[in-house]
Design a protein around this motif. Sequence first.
Motif, mmCIF file in Angstrom:
data_model
loop_
_atom_site.group_PDB
_atom_site.id
_atom_site.type_symbol
_atom_site.label_atom_id
_atom_site.label_comp_id
_atom_site.label_asym_id
_atom_site.label_seq_id
_atom_site.Cartn_x
_atom_site.Cartn_y
_atom_site.Cartn_z
ATOM 1 N N ALA A 101 -0.377 -67.235 33.990
ATOM 2 C CA ALA A 101 0.939 -67.564 34.541
ATOM 3 C C ALA A 101 1.382 -66.531 35.564
ATOM 4 C CB ALA A 101 1.968 -67.668 33.414
ATOM 5 N N GLU A 102 1.162 -65.257 35.250
ATOM 6 C CA GLU A 102 1.582 -64.219 36.188
ATOM 7 C C GLU A 102 0.755 -64.269 37.471
ATOM 8 O OE1 GLU A 102 2.084 -59.424 36.798
ATOM 9 O OE2 GLU A 102 1.406 -60.138 34.830
ATOM 10 N N LYS A 103 -0.553 -64.480 37.343
ATOM 11 C CA LYS A 103 -1.398 -64.580 38.541
ATOM 12 C C LYS A 103 -0.994 -65.776 39.395
ATOM 13 C CE LYS A 103 -5.605 -62.024 37.508
ATOM 14 N NZ LYS A 103 -7.085 -62.038 37.528
ATOM 15 N N SER A 104 -0.662 -66.880 38.734
ATOM 16 C CA SER A 104 -0.215 -68.063 39.465
ATOM 17 C C SER A 104 1.084 -67.782 40.205
ATOM 18 C CB SER A 104 -0.030 -69.240 38.499
ATOM 19 O OG SER A 104 0.463 -70.375 39.165
ATOM 20 N N ALA A 105 1.998 -67.080 39.543
ATOM 21 C CA ALA A 105 3.279 -66.737 40.170
ATOM 22 C C ALA A 105 3.079 -65.820 41.371
ATOM 23 C CB ALA A 105 4.203 -66.082 39.144
ATOM 24 N N TRP A 106 2.200 -64.825 41.215
ATOM 25 C CA TRP A 106 1.948 -63.902 42.325
ATOM 26 C C TRP A 106 1.318 -64.633 43.513
ATOM 27 C CZ3 TRP A 106 4.261 -59.759 43.414
ATOM 28 C CH2 TRP A 106 4.675 -58.854 42.430
ATOM 29 N N ALA A 107 0.369 -65.512 43.232
ATOM 30 C CA ALA A 107 -0.289 -66.250 44.313
ATOM 31 C C ALA A 107 0.711 -67.083 45.087
ATOM 32 C CB ALA A 107 -1.404 -67.132 43.742
ATOM 33 N N LEU A 108 1.596 -67.768 44.376
ATOM 34 C CA LEU A 108 2.570 -68.617 45.043
ATOM 35 C C LEU A 108 3.625 -67.784 45.763
ATOM 36 C CD1 LEU A 108 3.701 -71.995 43.641
ATOM 37 C CD2 LEU A 108 5.277 -70.647 45.006
ATOM 38 N N ALA A 109 4.043 -66.667 45.135
ATOM 39 C CA ALA A 109 5.040 -65.800 45.771
ATOM 40 C C ALA A 109 4.519 -65.253 47.100
ATOM 41 C CB ALA A 109 5.408 -64.654 44.828
ATOM 42 N N MET A 110 3.269 -64.825 47.104
ATOM 43 C CA MET A 110 2.698 -64.287 48.332
ATOM 44 C C MET A 110 2.506 -65.379 49.382
ATOM 45 S SD MET A 110 0.082 -61.288 47.050
ATOM 46 C CE MET A 110 -0.679 -62.204 45.688
ATOM 47 N N ASP A 111 2.112 -66.557 48.933
ATOM 48 C CA ASP A 111 1.891 -67.662 49.859
ATOM 49 C C ASP A 111 3.199 -68.143 50.486
ATOM 50 O OD1 ASP A 111 0.112 -69.788 51.010
ATOM 51 O OD2 ASP A 111 1.432 -71.084 49.837
ATOM 52 N N ARG A 112 4.281 -68.124 49.714
ATOM 53 C CA ARG A 112 5.567 -68.648 50.175
ATOM 54 C C ARG A 112 6.517 -67.554 50.684
ATOM 55 N NH1 ARG A 112 2.842 -72.599 49.160
ATOM 56 N NH2 ARG A 112 3.519 -74.502 48.071
ATOM 57 N N GLY A 113 6.073 -66.311 50.596
ATOM 58 C CA GLY A 113 6.927 -65.224 51.066
ATOM 59 C C GLY A 113 8.090 -64.917 50.159
ATOM 60 N N VAL A 114 7.936 -65.138 48.853
ATOM 61 C CA VAL A 114 8.993 -64.825 47.880
ATOM 62 C C VAL A 114 8.867 -63.359 47.459
ATOM 63 C CG1 VAL A 114 9.924 -65.336 45.592
ATOM 64 C CG2 VAL A 114 9.062 -67.200 47.021
ATOM 65 N N ASN A 115 9.972 -62.631 47.517
ATOM 66 C CA ASN A 115 9.997 -61.231 47.089
ATOM 67 C C ASN A 115 10.053 -61.193 45.560
ATOM 68 O OD1 ASN A 115 10.339 -58.467 46.819
ATOM 69 N ND2 ASN A 115 12.494 -58.501 47.396
ATOM 70 N N MET A 116 8.941 -60.825 44.937
ATOM 71 C CA MET A 116 8.854 -60.859 43.474
ATOM 72 C C MET A 116 8.375 -59.520 42.931
ATOM 73 S SD MET A 116 6.670 -63.510 41.034
ATOM 74 C CE MET A 116 5.307 -62.538 40.386
ATOM 75 N N VAL A 117 8.917 -59.136 41.791
ATOM 76 C CA VAL A 117 8.395 -58.026 40.999
ATOM 77 C C VAL A 117 8.190 -58.552 39.582
ATOM 78 C CG1 VAL A 117 9.398 -56.134 42.338
ATOM 79 C CG2 VAL A 117 10.733 -57.202 40.528
ATOM 80 N N SER A 118 7.251 -57.960 38.864
ATOM 81 C CA SER A 118 7.021 -58.405 37.484
ATOM 82 C C SER A 118 7.199 -57.252 36.516
ATOM 83 C CB SER A 118 5.624 -59.024 37.319
ATOM 84 O OG SER A 118 4.616 -58.051 37.474
ATOM 85 N N ILE A 119 7.689 -57.584 35.335
ATOM 86 C CA ILE A 119 7.831 -56.637 34.226
ATOM 87 C C ILE A 119 6.810 -57.022 33.169
ATOM 88 C CG2 ILE A 119 9.325 -55.814 32.376
ATOM 89 C CD1 ILE A 119 10.373 -54.821 34.942
ATOM 90 N N ASN A 120 5.820 -56.161 32.947
ATOM 91 C CA ASN A 120 4.797 -56.406 31.932
ATOM 92 C C ASN A 120 5.208 -55.675 30.663
ATOM 93 O OD1 ASN A 120 3.323 -56.626 34.731
ATOM 94 N ND2 ASN A 120 2.064 -57.756 33.265
ATOM 95 N N ALA A 121 5.917 -56.403 29.810
ATOM 96 C CA ALA A 121 6.586 -55.796 28.658
ATOM 97 C C ALA A 121 5.659 -55.642 27.458
ATOM 98 C CB ALA A 121 7.794 -56.639 28.269
ATOM 99 N N GLY A 122 5.861 -54.537 26.737
ATOM 100 C CA GLY A 122 5.204 -54.373 25.452
ATOM 101 C C GLY A 122 5.813 -55.325 24.428
ATOM 102 N N LEU A 123 5.374 -55.228 23.208
ATOM 103 C CA LEU A 123 5.894 -56.074 22.129
ATOM 104 C C LEU A 123 7.383 -55.815 21.955
ATOM 105 C CD1 LEU A 123 5.385 -58.000 19.693
ATOM 106 C CD2 LEU A 123 4.947 -55.943 18.328
ATOM 107 N N LEU A 124 8.202 -56.856 22.125
ATOM 108 C CA LEU A 124 9.651 -56.708 22.010
ATOM 109 C C LEU A 124 10.049 -56.589 20.547
ATOM 110 C CD1 LEU A 124 12.436 -56.635 23.281
ATOM 111 C CD2 LEU A 124 12.422 -59.145 23.331
ATOM 112 N N MET A 125 10.696 -55.474 20.215
ATOM 113 C CA MET A 125 11.065 -55.199 18.830
ATOM 114 C C MET A 125 12.432 -55.806 18.515
ATOM 115 S SD MET A 125 8.417 -53.693 17.788
ATOM 116 C CE MET A 125 8.989 -53.136 16.180
#
Length: 306
Positions: free
Chosen positions: A170-194
């Motif tokens: 899902a994240e790779k798909s989002a990055w590919a589309l963001a770069m293709d469409r020029g969307v400014n995106m950052v991702s948070i790769n979270a640890g296990l939410l307590m």
Amino acid sequence: MAPSFDTNTQTVCVMDASGQLGFSLVQRLLQRGYTVHASLQKYGDEDLFNGISTDSNKLKIFRSDPFDYHSIIEALRGCSGLFYTFEPPHDQPNYDEYMADVEVRAAHNVLEACAQTETMDKVVFTSSATAVVWREDRKTMELDLDERHWSDVNFCRKFKLWHGVSKTMAEKSAWALAMDRGVNMVSINAGLLMTHDLTIQHPYLRGAAEMYEDGVFVTVDLPFLVDAHICVFEEVSSYGRYLCFNHIINTQEDAVQLAQKLTPAAGSSSSSSSSPSPQSGDLGKGFIEQKISNKKLNKLMVNFEA
């Protein structure tokens, strides 16, 4: 860090706002002066939001199915930012070999909608550390794992690590589309939410014993995760991916305490692939070297004022 813009003039969307992270983001964003579009899936409980805003004009509730493109567009209208986190549909709550297709499709719809929203400045995409840590070479790497690394989908499929499969794809798909469409995106790769209702059944925990042994079993508290999301949104210099955690399970005491929290019988039972208890070979070790780094996020958050 002072915000680079006036939060009182900003309208942002939180999707899905009915999960614990989404709801907490809505609360914190309102406190900071934002106008918030809280996007709920069809089963989300609107009553959760009663009374959390003293200004009714600051909070708007939307029903947005991540598989219904037009409902996403409606929720994003007029927004300069989106905080996106995927919540599995109620009729398919478990991570399995098919969930990746579901999560990828949702991410694609959301990023495409962002690309079509002229007011959109930045997207904060919630991913997971499981999209980073699962690699064949993780035991032999000289450098610590960080946001530059990706989990190997084939490796994850081999060992039925479906959470890692879904989050990585899902994240790779989002990055590919963001770069293709020029969307400014950052991702948070979270640890296990307590969270208070965390159980041993959480899909992140499949392979937890191996994460523990490898020094990459990381967790994050909800307030810290919320702050991280807002920090990367407000900081104009933020870019790319950010590993997000504020604790690592790398002592026998930590592992046993977590196992007992998740299931009271775990402290006295033998470990399984889904249990965070240390394997028998590690019982004599008091400490396992940390092999994962969140320096990039910590550097960004040094001056963040929560």
